[in-house]
Design a protein around this motif. Structure first.
Motif, PDB file in Angstrom:
ATOM      1  N   PRO A 163     -10.506  16.182   3.454  1.00 40.80           N
ATOM      2  CA  PRO A 163      -9.217  15.516   2.528  1.00 40.80           C
ATOM      3  C   PRO A 163      -8.878  14.282   2.889  1.00 40.80           C
ATOM      4  N   GLN A 164      -8.788  13.888   4.370  1.00 40.85           N
ATOM      5  CA  GLN A 164      -8.385  12.506   4.827  1.00 40.85           C
ATOM      6  C   GLN A 164      -9.262  11.471   4.351  1.00 40.85           C
ATOM      7  N   GLN A 165     -10.753  12.020   4.248  1.00 39.76           N
ATOM      8  CA  GLN A 165     -11.834  10.786   3.903  1.00 39.76           C
ATOM      9  C   GLN A 165     -11.548  10.683   2.461  1.00 39.76           C
ATOM     10  N   LEU A 166     -11.523  11.599   1.658  1.00 41.00           N
ATOM     11  CA  LEU A 166     -11.125  11.621   0.273  1.00 41.00           C
ATOM     12  C   LEU A 166      -9.950  10.614   0.092  1.00 41.00           C
ATOM     13  N   ILE A 167      -8.692  10.967   0.663  1.00 39.48           N
ATOM     14  CA  ILE A 167      -7.628   9.983   0.529  1.00 39.48           C
ATOM     15  C   ILE A 167      -7.865   8.500   1.011  1.00 39.48           C
ATOM     16  N   GLU A 168      -8.556   8.499   1.919  1.00 38.58           N
ATOM     17  CA  GLU A 168      -8.943   7.073   2.219  1.00 38.58           C
ATOM     18  C   GLU A 168      -9.638   6.234   1.108  1.00 38.58           C
ATOM     19  N   ILE A 169     -10.698   6.767   0.594  1.00 41.59           N
ATOM     20  CA  ILE A 169     -11.733   6.385  -0.191  1.00 41.59           C
ATOM     21  C   ILE A 169     -11.215   6.372  -1.532  1.00 41.59           C
TER      22      ILE A 169
END
Length: 173
Positions: A145-151
């Protein structure tokens, strides 16, 4: 036997270009049931891990995107407030392709035609990974989820109508 290579979606190509780890996970589409609940059943995963992408129009700030757990219902008042609107409503299905480049049942927050303000429900970060549409029906992206939030430059927000299920969980803790 070699593992079948899955076709890349635009969302997957964007993640590749940013060197973000993810997995493409296929599932069987039921044209009569495009719900996240059906997707979770097909993936054999808890529904809490499958997030749906909703596209809305606010009365002041126009189009924005909310990503919420698949079994939950979006609280339009919370969505309006967090997006700086007085009110908001779901866009019509016929508008979805033109606004995002995706169709109902295949809408993802990754790589929409235009960059819209995007909000994700706070529970996303409770998990090591979540699923979102890969941009086509029949394919999900499993991602941290942190990767999705960032991208997607997402904002963590409380977006759902409080359910009895969640209230009961709080009482148990």
């Amino acid at each position: 036997m070699a593992k079948e290579k899955l076709p890349k979606t635009n969302a997957a190509r964007i993640l590749d270009s940013k060197k973000i780890a993810y997995e493409l996970i296929p599932y069987i589409v039921d044209e009569n049931d495009l719900s996240a609940v059906h997707v979770a059943e097909q993936l054999n995963e808890p529904i809490e891990l499958v997030f749906k992408t909703l596209v809305l129009r606010g009365d002041k700030n126009g189009i924005f995107v909310c990503v919420i757990p698949g079994a939950e219902e979006l609280d339009l008042k919370k969505a309006a407030k967090i997006s700086g609107n007085k009110s908001c409503a779901m866009t019509q299905v016929k508008e979805l392709l033109g606004l995002t480049g995706y169709i109902r049942g295949g809408c993802t927050p990754i790589g929409t035609k235009k960059s819209y303000p995007t909000y994700i429900h706070t529970t996303a970060v409770d998990y090591d990974f979540i699923y979102v549409s890969a941009g086509v029906r029949g394919m999900q992206i499993k991602i941290a989820p942190q990767q999705l939030i960032e991208i997607c430059a997402m904002t963590l927000s409380d977006l759902i109508i409080s359910s009895t299920y969640h209230s009961n969980l709080k009482c148990l803790n």
